[in-house]
Design an enzyme around this catalytic site. Structure first.
Site, PDB file in Angstrom:
ATOM      1  N   ARG A 102       0.719  -1.296   0.060  1.00 30.10           N
ATOM      2  CA  ARG A 102      -0.568  -0.028  -0.136  1.00 30.10           C
ATOM      3  C   ARG A 102       0.645   1.383  -0.336  1.00 30.10           C
ATOM      4  O   ARG A 102       0.170   2.213  -0.358  1.00 30.10           O
ATOM      5  CB  ARG A 102      -1.116  -0.208   1.062  1.00 30.10           C
ATOM      6  N   LYS A 137       2.166  23.861  -1.514  1.00 33.15           N
ATOM      7  CA  LYS A 137       1.082  23.704  -1.533  1.00 33.15           C
ATOM      8  C   LYS A 137       1.053  22.346  -1.916  1.00 33.15           C
ATOM      9  O   LYS A 137       0.793  21.971  -2.965  1.00 33.15           O
ATOM     10  CB  LYS A 137       0.041  24.499  -1.901  1.00 33.15           C
ATOM     11  N   LYS A 169       5.967  37.613   1.522  1.00 30.72           N
ATOM     12  CA  LYS A 169       4.988  37.941   0.771  1.00 30.72           C
ATOM     13  C   LYS A 169       4.087  38.456   1.772  1.00 30.72           C
ATOM     14  O   LYS A 169       4.228  39.687   2.471  1.00 30.72           O
ATOM     15  CB  LYS A 169       4.320  36.111   0.672  1.00 30.72           C
ATOM     16  N   GLU A 202       7.589  39.374  -2.435  1.00 33.84           N
ATOM     17  CA  GLU A 202       6.264  39.399  -4.262  1.00 33.84           C
ATOM     18  C   GLU A 202       5.944  41.084  -3.726  1.00 33.84           C
ATOM     19  O   GLU A 202       6.046  41.360  -2.662  1.00 33.84           O
ATOM     20  CB  GLU A 202       5.067  38.834  -2.541  1.00 33.84           C
ATOM     21  N   ASP A 224       3.022  38.580  -8.690  1.00 33.59           N
ATOM     22  CA  ASP A 224       2.051  37.617  -7.900  1.00 33.59           C
ATOM     23  C   ASP A 224       0.931  38.409  -8.880  1.00 33.59           C
ATOM     24  O   ASP A 224       0.672  39.415  -8.548  1.00 33.59           O
ATOM     25  CB  ASP A 224       1.889  38.065  -5.744  1.00 33.59           C
TER      26      ASP A 224
END
Length: 285
Positions: A102, A137, A169, A202, A224
């Protein structure tokens, strides 16, 4: 970027924790009906087209579960695959093969999907100088494998985590009191703590691009959520003072257009957070 040793340690931790989670005090299904002395063979079967990834990681899993398992590799990481292909064969203790099954499948299915998605973006960028980057992410606890899969698919890795690069950011900038203050505080912090980390800042608009350029030592400017016209203007303003990176809702339809604006990099969270696992199976034979 993290070192090779750090990366290998992350992989080992993933395997240890996954086996702990999945096996616990024993694979009682196998223990109940398969003799400990039983041996067998299984093959990794591809059930849809794509780019295979996770072969080397599967070998690490088999090695961790049982050093006596033998893996015969037929296809390598990064190879294109089609339905019906056999990636490898594993032989040895039947109980050990089932114990690893698995984790091998979960890992390879996700890694192959990420490599396939990344490779599709790499193909879209052909003819430009832009390179595709991943992001943070990622699936908690599985980041090293997902970033490895991006590399296998032909992409490049962004920072691994919060500790190997500074990325200022919008929230950092707002909490710090503005771009110039955030940069100044960061440089002072790095110097006081003897840290040699690259700084990315950013920008949300062209005015912020101009303000960032007033400070020296910025490794890359993150452009961005800009439109195409403003991205081209930002690239022209930045010139060779910093690397450039586009981000923000960039997809298959828009990625080539952003690349043609002249940015060095394009980052996409979709490489890791919005993919469907490739269909693979491990079959006894």
């Amino acid at each position: 970027m993290i070192s090779k040793i750090q990366f290998e340690n992350e992989l080992e931790l993933i395997i240890k924790n996954a086996i702990r989670e999945d096996v616990g005090d024993g694979d009682h299904s196998s223990l109940a009906c398969i003799p400990i002395s039983a041996t067998g063979k299984a093959k990794l079967l591809v059930k849809e087209n794509g780019i295979i990834a996770g072969v080397s990681f599967a070998k690490m899993i088999f090695e961790y579960v049982d050093k006596d398992l033998i893996v015969e590799t037929l296809l390598e990481d990064g190879n294109p695959v089609k339905q019906g292909d056999i990636v490898f064969q594993v032989s040895g203790s039947s109980q050990s093969i089932l114990k690893a099954e698995r984790l091998v499948l979960n890992s390879m299915q996700r890694m192959s999907a990420i490599a396939t998605k990344t490779n599709s973006y790499v193909e879209l960028l052909k003819g430009t100088t832009a390179k595709i980057l991943d992001t943070r992410k990622t699936t908690p606890g599985f980041r090293a494998c997902e970033k490895w899969a991006v590399k296998i698919g032909g992409g490049e890795n962004h920072r691994f985590a919060l500790y190997d690069m500074v990325m200022l950011k919008d929230n950092h900038i707002d909490f710090a009191g503005g771009i110039t203050l955030a940069i100044a505080k960061t440089k002072r912090y790095l110097q006081e703590n003897n840290l040699d980390l690259k700084i990315i800042v950013e920008a949300r608009n062209l005015d912020e691009i101009k303000e960032i350029l007033e400070s020296d030592g910025i490794h890359r400017i993150l452009i961005d959520n800009f439109n195409y016209e403003d991205t081209r203007t930002a690239v022209a303003l930045i010139g060779n003072k910093s690397q450039t990176e586009s981000s923000g809702n960039i997809n298959e339809e828009t990625i080539k257009n952003y690349a043609e604006c002249g940015v060095n990099y394009i980052s996409s969270g979709a490489l890791t957070h919005s993919i469907y696992n490739m269909d693979l199976s491990l079959k006894a034979f």
